[in-house]
Design a protein around this motif. Structure first.
Motif, PDB file in Angstrom:
ATOM      1  N   HIS A 106      14.201   4.129   0.626  1.00  0.00           N
ATOM      2  CA  HIS A 106      12.969   4.821  -0.186  1.00  0.00           C
ATOM      3  C   HIS A 106      13.806   5.871  -0.953  1.00  0.00           C
ATOM      4  CE1 HIS A 106       9.256   6.204  -1.153  1.00  0.00           C
ATOM      5  NE2 HIS A 106       8.551   6.197   0.119  1.00  0.00           N
ATOM      6  N   ARG A 146       7.041  -0.718  -5.868  1.00  0.00           N
ATOM      7  CA  ARG A 146       7.060  -0.726  -4.439  1.00  0.00           C
ATOM      8  C   ARG A 146       6.770  -2.106  -4.078  1.00  0.00           C
ATOM      9  NH1 ARG A 146       4.479   2.936   0.503  1.00  0.00           N
ATOM     10  NH2 ARG A 146       6.080   4.173  -0.224  1.00  0.00           N
ATOM     11  N   GLN A 153      11.629   9.236  -1.715  1.00  0.00           N
ATOM     12  CA  GLN A 153      11.646   9.949  -0.731  1.00  0.00           C
ATOM     13  C   GLN A 153      12.666  10.900  -0.228  1.00  0.00           C
ATOM     14  OE1 GLN A 153       8.363   9.989   1.415  1.00  0.00           O
ATOM     15  NE2 GLN A 153       9.490  11.844   2.371  1.00  0.00           N
ATOM     16  N   PRO A 194       0.627  -1.078   0.012  1.00  0.00           N
ATOM     17  CA  PRO A 194      -0.004   0.045   0.128  1.00  0.00           C
ATOM     18  C   PRO A 194       0.862   1.305   0.014  1.00  0.00           C
ATOM     19  CG  PRO A 194      -0.787  -1.538   1.757  1.00  0.00           C
ATOM     20  CD  PRO A 194       0.493  -2.047   1.254  1.00  0.00           C
ATOM     21  N   SER A 195       0.158   2.167  -0.607  1.00  0.00           N
ATOM     22  CA  SER A 195       1.128   3.649  -0.628  1.00  0.00           C
ATOM     23  C   SER A 195       0.111   4.604  -1.029  1.00  0.00           C
ATOM     24  CB  SER A 195       2.133   3.549  -1.437  1.00  0.00           C
ATOM     25  OG  SER A 195       2.540   4.861  -1.932  1.00  0.00           O
ATOM     26  N   THR A 196       0.005   5.693  -0.629  1.00  0.00           N
ATOM     27  CA  THR A 196      -0.621   6.983  -0.941  1.00  0.00           C
ATOM     28  C   THR A 196       0.059   8.146  -1.604  1.00  0.00           C
ATOM     29  OG1 THR A 196      -2.282   6.263   0.941  1.00  0.00           O
ATOM     30  CG2 THR A 196      -2.655   8.486  -0.069  1.00  0.00           C
ATOM     31  N   ARG A 197       0.894   8.679  -0.852  1.00  0.00           N
ATOM     32  CA  ARG A 197       1.758   9.634  -1.391  1.00  0.00           C
ATOM     33  C   ARG A 197       2.757   9.304  -2.583  1.00  0.00           C
ATOM     34  NH1 ARG A 197       0.146  10.742   3.687  1.00  0.00           N
ATOM     35  NH2 ARG A 197       0.487   8.479   3.693  1.00  0.00           N
ATOM     36  N   THR A 198       3.473   8.363  -2.237  1.00  0.00           N
ATOM     37  CA  THR A 198       4.509   7.895  -3.411  1.00  0.00           C
ATOM     38  C   THR A 198       3.794   7.522  -4.752  1.00  0.00           C
ATOM     39  OG1 THR A 198       5.820   6.885  -1.520  1.00  0.00           O
ATOM     40  CG2 THR A 198       6.476   6.580  -3.866  1.00  0.00           C
ATOM     41  N   LYS A 199       2.625   6.760  -4.479  1.00  0.00           N
ATOM     42  CA  LYS A 199       1.822   6.225  -5.438  1.00  0.00           C
ATOM     43  C   LYS A 199       1.155   7.458  -6.409  1.00  0.00           C
ATOM     44  CE  LYS A 199      -1.179   2.651  -7.056  1.00  0.00           C
ATOM     45  NZ  LYS A 199      -2.498   1.752  -6.617  1.00  0.00           N
ATOM     46  N   PRO A 236       8.035  11.784   6.831  1.00  0.00           N
ATOM     47  CA  PRO A 236       7.782  11.183   5.383  1.00  0.00           C
ATOM     48  C   PRO A 236       6.150  11.174   5.514  1.00  0.00           C
ATOM     49  CG  PRO A 236       8.865   9.547   6.596  1.00  0.00           C
ATOM     50  CD  PRO A 236       8.912  10.839   7.405  1.00  0.00           C
ATOM     51  N   LEU A 237       5.461  11.018   6.152  1.00  0.00           N
ATOM     52  CA  LEU A 237       3.986  10.631   6.418  1.00  0.00           C
ATOM     53  C   LEU A 237       3.888   9.438   5.939  1.00  0.00           C
ATOM     54  CD1 LEU A 237       2.699  14.061   5.113  1.00  0.00           C
ATOM     55  CD2 LEU A 237       3.347  13.559   7.440  1.00  0.00           C
ATOM     56  N   PRO A 238       2.782   8.598   6.296  1.00  0.00           N
ATOM     57  CA  PRO A 238       1.791   8.995   7.118  1.00  0.00           C
ATOM     58  C   PRO A 238       2.191   9.140   8.492  1.00  0.00           C
ATOM     59  CG  PRO A 238       1.501   6.849   6.612  1.00  0.00           C
ATOM     60  CD  PRO A 238       2.748   7.178   5.789  1.00  0.00           C
TER      61      PRO A 238
END
Ligand code: CP
Length: 536
Positions: free
Chosen positions: A158, A120, A161, A65-70, A297-299
Motif C-alpha cells: 500500500h 485498488r 499509505q 472497498p475503501s474509505t480513506r484512500t478513495k 492506517p485505520l480502520p
C-alpha cells in the motif's frame, strides 16, 4: 530499444506500484513538498504552484472497498482544478463483461494527454502489470506513458499509505531522518501497510524495528530478511505484554487490525489469544516512556480495536493526524505525476520494462572444457546408457541429491521440455566423486538457446553435451538465469497474483533472480525456489 536509464527531473509517466519505485531522494522530495504545501495552506498563501496545469485525466478505480484512500484521493484530485477527475464505476464497467484490466486501461489511456490511474484491487501485482502492458500500448499509439498508482493490492503493498505514514513519522521527529525506532504491532502477516515499511523506512539513515505479533500472524520471513539486508536492526516479540517487560521501547508504535477475513479456520480458533497479544490495555499505560505516539492506517475494528477508543483523547493519539496527512501527501503525489512539480535532481525512469532482454546477453550458459579424446558418451554407455552418435546428452541432473529426487527431476524435465524423443534414454549413475546424478540422452536432437534457457530454470547446474560422430564437441554448464520469463508453464505460487490464469489477464509468470538465488515474481514479488515456478 537498449536497456537504459533515462535521466530527467520530472515525474511524468512514472508509476508507484510499490514504495521502492521511489528512490529515497524521491520520497524525501515528496515529504519536503508536502511540508511546504501544508505550511502555505496554514498561512493562507497561494497554492497554484502545486496544481496540475496540463490536460490530465485522473481515474479513481477502486475494485475493493475503501474509505480513506478513495476519499482522500478524490479530494486530492479535485485540488487540481484543471485535471479531469473520473470516479470509475467498477460495478457497472466492462470488467463485468469479462474485459481484461489491460484492455480497459489501454482504452482509457487514449482519452487524455496524460493519464493517472489510481487502482485498488485484491489482485496482487496489478499495477505492475498495467504499468508494463499499458506502456507498450501507449508506445504503439504515440501516446504519453500513463502513471499507475497502487492504492492497495491484496496483502502485498500500500505505497501511498506508506507515503503518508513516513511523512507523519517525519513530522513527529521534526524532519530529523537520522534515526527511527518503530514497533510494528498486529497482523504482520496480512498487513500490506507494514509490508510497505520494509522499503519505506529506508528514508531513515538508521532503523530499529520491533515486530510484535504472535507466530500465527508474524511478519513473513522473506520480509524480515529484506529488512536486515536494508541494514535495519530487527527484534521480535510475541505480544505487547512481553515487549513491555524490557526497557528499550520504541517511541513510534504502528498498529494494524487483525485481518480475520484472510485467515484460515485453524488460526481463527485462536482469535481471542491473537487479539489479546496485540491489543493495548489500560494497565500497560504506566509502562510506556514519554513521547510515545501510536499510529494506525485505520480502520480500527469497531468491536475489538487493537488501539482501544479510551486512548483517543490521550497525547498518544497520532493516528488522527496521520489519516489527515493522506490528503496532503496524495495531492503532492498527483502534482508530481501530473507534471506540476519537478525535482532539483535527476529522477530516473527505468526503461528495462519496455525491453525484452536478449538471450545472448545473459551469462548463464557457460562453455565448459571438452577434454581431448573425451569419450563421455561411450563412458556413460558402460554404465548402461545407450550411446548416441549425434545429438544431446543432458548430464549432472540433480547431482548430489537422493536417487528418488533425481528421478523426479528427470521426469519433470521431460514433461516441461516435452522430451519424448524416440530412442531417448535416461538414468541415474554414480559419478567419480561418489555422488549420484541423472542424465537424459536425446538422439539426433540439438537444443535451441531458448530451450537451454528453459532447462536451466528447471534444473540449474546441469551440463549439456553436444555430440557429433560419437564425440562430445561442445559442453555447456548452465546456471539459473537472472530472469525467467516467456514460457507457458511458468506460474506464480501466490493464488492472489494477477498472473493467476483464473483472473484471465493472459500474462505469463515472470521471475527475477535475487542476490540469494530466489526467484521473485515480477508482479506480486512472492519469492520462489526454482522448483516452485513450474505449473505441471
Ligand atoms: N488505510 C486504508 O487504506 O484505509 P481504506 O481501506 O479505508 O482506504
Amino acid at each position: 530499444m537498449e536497456n537504459s536509464v533515462v535521466l530527467k527531473n520530472d515525474f511524468l509517466g512514472r508509476s508507484l506500484a510499490v514504495i521502492n519505485d521511489f528512490t529515497v531522494d524521491e520520497q524525501l522530495f515528496l515529504y519536503n513538498q508536502t511540508y511546504r504545501l501544508k505550511q502555505k495552506w496554514l498561512n493562507k498563501e497561494d497554492l497554484s504552484e502545486f496544481m496540475i496545469n496540463k490536460n490530465v485525466g485522473i481515474y479513481i478505480v477502486f475494485i475493493e472497498p475503501s474509505t480513506r484512500t478513495k476519499e482522500s484521493f478524490i479530494n486530492a484530485a479535485k485540488f487540481h482544478k484543471k485535471a479531469r477527475v473520473t470516479i470509475f464505476d467498477s460495478n457497472h464497467s466492462s470488467f463485468n463483461k469479462k474485459e481484461s484490466y489491460v484492455d480497459t486501461f489501454n482504452m482509457l489511456t487514449g482519452y487524455s494527454d496524460y493519464s493517472i490511474f489510481i487502482v485498488r484491487t485484491k489482485l496482487e501485482g496489478t499495477c505492475r502489470l498495467l504499468e508494463r502492458s499499458v506502456s507498450q500500448f501507449a508506445l504503439r499509439n504515440n501516446l504519453p506513458i500513463p502513471s499507475f498508482i497502487n492504492a492497495g493490492d491484496g496483502k502485498h503493498e500500500h505505497p501511498t499509505q506508506e507515503l503518508l505514514d513516513e511523512f507523519t513519522f517525519l513530522e513527529k521527529k521534526n524532519f530529523d531522518n537520522s534515526f527511527i525506532h518503530i514497533a510494528l504491532v498486529g497482523d504482520l502477516l496480512h498487513g500490506r501497510t507494514v509490508h510497505s515499511k520494509i522499503n519505506g523506512l529506508k528514508i531513515f539513515k538508521s532503523v530499529k524495528v520491533d515486530l510484535i505479533a504472535p507466530e500465527e500472524i508474524s511478519m513473513p520471513f522473506h520480509y524480515i530478511e529484506k529488512m536486515k539486508n536494508n541494514g535495519f536492526e530487527v527484534r521480535i516479540f510475541e505480544s505487547i505484554e512481553k515487549y513491555l517487560k524490557q526497557k528499550d521501547i520504541a517511541d513510534i508504535w504502528y498498529f494494524t487490525r487483525l485481518q480475520l477475513e484472510r485467515m484460515g479456520e485453524d488460526i481463527l480458533e485462536k482469535e481471542f489469544i491473537l487479539r489479546n497479544s496485540v491489543t493495548f490495555r489500560k494497565d500497560f499505560l504506566s509502562l510506556l516512556p514519554h513521547q510515545v505516539k501510536f499510529y494506525h492506517p485505520l480502520p480500527r475494528h469497531k468491536i475489538h480495536p487493537t488501539i482501544p477508543t479510551f486512548l483517543d483523547k490521550l497525547p498518544l493519539n497520532g493516528w488522527e493526524k496521520q489519516a489527515i496527512n493522506g490528503y496532503w501527501t496524495r495531492i503532492i503525489l498527483l502534482s508530481m505525476f501530473g507534471g506540476a512539480l519537478k525535482a532539483d535532481f535527476n529522477t530516473s525512469v527505468k526503461t528495462e520494462m519496455l525491453d525484452e532482454p536478449k538471450i545472448d546477453d545473459e551469462k548463464f550458459i557457460v562453455n565448459a572444457e571438452v577434454k581431448n579424446g573425451n569419450k563421455g558418451v561411450q563412458k556413460e554407455g558402460k554404465r548402461g546408457i545407450k550411446p548416441i552418435k549425434n545429438g544431446t546428452v543432458i548430464d549432472h541432473i540433480a547431482k548430489g541429491k537422493k536417487t528418488e529426487e533425481i528421478y523426479l527431476t528427470i521426469m519433470k524435465i521431460r514433461k516441461i521440455m516435452k522430451f519424448f524423443d524416440i530412442d531417448s534414454a535416461d538414468g541415474i549413475f554414480k559419478s567419480e566423486d561418489g555422488n549420484f546424478k541423472g542424465y537424459i540422452s536425446l538422439p539426433d536432437r540439438y537444443l535451441t538457446k531458448k530451450e537451454i534457457k528453459k532447462l536451466s530454470a528447471i534444473s540449474p547446474n546441469i551440463t549439456v553435451n553436444i555430440i557429433k560422430n560419437s564425440r562430445v564437441i561442445k559442453k555447456y554448464r548452465i546456471k539459473l538465469p537472472p530472469k525467467v520469463y516467456g514460457f507457458e508453464e511458468l506460474r506464480c505460487k501466490n493464488e492472489n497474483c494477477i498472473t493467476n490464469p483464473i483472473y484471465g489477464e493472459n500474462v505469463k509468470g515472470s521471475f527475477i533472480k535475487d542476490e540469494k538465488g530466489q526467484l521473485i515474481c515480477e508482479y506480486c514479488e512472492t519469492p520462489h525456489d526454482y522448483n516452485e515456478i513450474w505449473d505441471i
